[in-house]
Enzyme design. Structure first.
Site, PDB file in Angstrom:
ATOM      1  N   CYS A 153      52.047  48.879  51.181  1.00  0.00           N
ATOM      2  CA  CYS A 153      52.467  48.665  49.798  1.00  0.00           C
ATOM      3  C   CYS A 153      51.262  48.319  48.931  1.00  0.00           C
ATOM      4  O   CYS A 153      50.617  47.281  49.148  1.00  0.00           O
ATOM      5  CB  CYS A 153      53.495  47.537  49.729  1.00  0.00           C
ATOM      6  SG  CYS A 153      54.088  47.209  48.057  1.00  0.00           S
ATOM      7  N   PRO A 154      50.918  49.147  47.947  1.00  0.00           N
ATOM      8  CA  PRO A 154      49.764  48.840  47.083  1.00  0.00           C
ATOM      9  C   PRO A 154      50.014  47.635  46.185  1.00  0.00           C
ATOM     10  O   PRO A 154      49.054  46.981  45.750  1.00  0.00           O
ATOM     11  CB  PRO A 154      49.606  50.122  46.262  1.00  0.00           C
ATOM     12  CG  PRO A 154      50.942  50.771  46.274  1.00  0.00           C
ATOM     13  CD  PRO A 154      51.547  50.431  47.601  1.00  0.00           C
TER      14      PRO A 154
END
Length: 362
Positions: A153-154
């Site tokens: 997840c950025p």
């Protein structure tokens, strides 16, 4: 070597931009809600107190779960999944794929592995040089193998997997509550500012606060709903797109144990800790119970019925306990039953008949 190292450092630095953006938005939302709305706009003291209490409760839980999701290190395979030094050297020197697989099969013979590649081979990571445990995948962004990897997840600059999946779900839940509370309580004053009933310096902050909260509500709601569905099915995002392959073939529901047990796999057995960003997930991330074993262990009982004119007692094979919940145990269980049948004196009697009935629990 140096340019590659510099590039890697730059990538790691840039990866924090989404997290910094979220942090700035949250800080601004705190200022806009507490000062511009509650202090400068709302004149009723009781309304101010109620709004501030519930706001800070949702804010603390949101920040706490977000922090845990970001800074909880992804769990990696243990040393037992690494090839021994001699086997690793043989594997690296071997050029034929078949010979490499033979080395991996020998090394994996003592490991609790029940999933395979699509071709039925042992799952091995050449980058990390480890045999992948079930549900483990290599994350190219983190450059490591992550146990029960869901996705990278950025927005948290971290890999979501076994060690922080519960924190990620709570982060989505509390961020949704945070945005919904802001949108609901700001709506009345948003309308007043929009219709020019009230006009002061807080107008811009209140209007923009409602739009931002509503926008995040829509995006988070869809993501949160999807992950709740995954938890109920006991699947990761990767498994939802590509079903895990077992010895008997691919099965998208291979790790599903039923809705309640699937929830407990992520949130644990003690419900009082479910809503707290405290690690309570079941297991060690290396091995997982499977639906195939549970179906045999909990629903099937094998009973031998001799002919009615012979006085032979019933012989039953009792179900396996959950601590023996492994596919291999299931196969051994079946083999033991077959061996017992072969050794039984009933086999030598031509006039006697044996029937095997499967009694399922309702």
């Amino acid at each position: 070597m140096a340019p590659t190292h510099v590039l890697r450092c730059c990538q790691r630095g840039l990866a924090w931009i989404p997290v910094i953006f979220i942090a700035l938005v949250v800080c601004w939302s705190y200022y806009a809600y507490v000062l511009e709305l509650c202090v400068y706009t709302i004149t009723n003291i009781g309304e101010q107190v109620i709004y501030l209490i519930f706001f800070h409760l949702s804010f603390v839980m949101f920040v706490w779960s977000y922090w845990k999701t970001i800074f909880t290190k992804p769990a990696n395979p243990s040393k037992e999944f690494c090839l021994p030094k001699a086997e690793k050297e043989r594997y690296e020197k071997e050029e034929r794929l078949e010979s490499q697989q033979e080395i991996l099969w020998r090394a994996a013979s003592t490991l609790p592995l029940y999933t395979r590649t699509g071709a039925g081979a042992i799952r091995y990571c050449d980058r990390c040089q480890v045999i992948k445990p079930d549900r483990c995948h290599h994350c190219s962004a983190c450059d490591m193998c992550v146990l029960k990897m869901d996705h990278h997840c950025p927005w948290v600059n971290n890999c979501v997997g076994f060690s922080n999946y519960k924190f990620f779900i709570l982060f989505l839940a509390y961020s949704l509550v945070y945005c919904l509370f802001i949108a609901a309580t700001v709506l009345k004053y948003f309308i007043k500012f929009w219709t020019n009933e009230v006009n002061n310096s807080a107008k811009f902050h209140v209007l923009f606060l409602f739009f931002v909260a509503a926008m995040f509500c829509i995006s988070i709601l869809s993501l949160f709903s999807y992950h709740l569905w995954l938890v109920g099915k006991n699947r990761s995002t990767i498994e939802a797109f590509r079903a895990p392959v077992f010895r008997t073939g691919s099965d998208k529901n291979g790790f599903s144990l039923g809705f309640r047990k699937n929830i407990a796999q992520v949130f644990g057995d003690q419900k009082k800790y479910w809503l707290l960003p405290i690690f309570t997930s079941q297991g060690d991330g290396l091995t997982f119970p499977t639906r195939l074993v549970n179906a045999d262990a909990e629903q099937a009982t094998v009973t031998l019925h001799p002919d009615t004119n012979k006085c032979m007692p019933d012989v039953s094979v009792s179900p396996l306990s959950e601590s023996q919940n492994r596919l291999l145990s299931n196969e051994q269980h079946a083999n033991n039953a077959e061996d017992h049948l072969a050794a039984s004196p009933l086999k030598s009697a031509e006039s006697e008949t044996i029937t095997i009935s499967v009694e399922s629990e309702s």
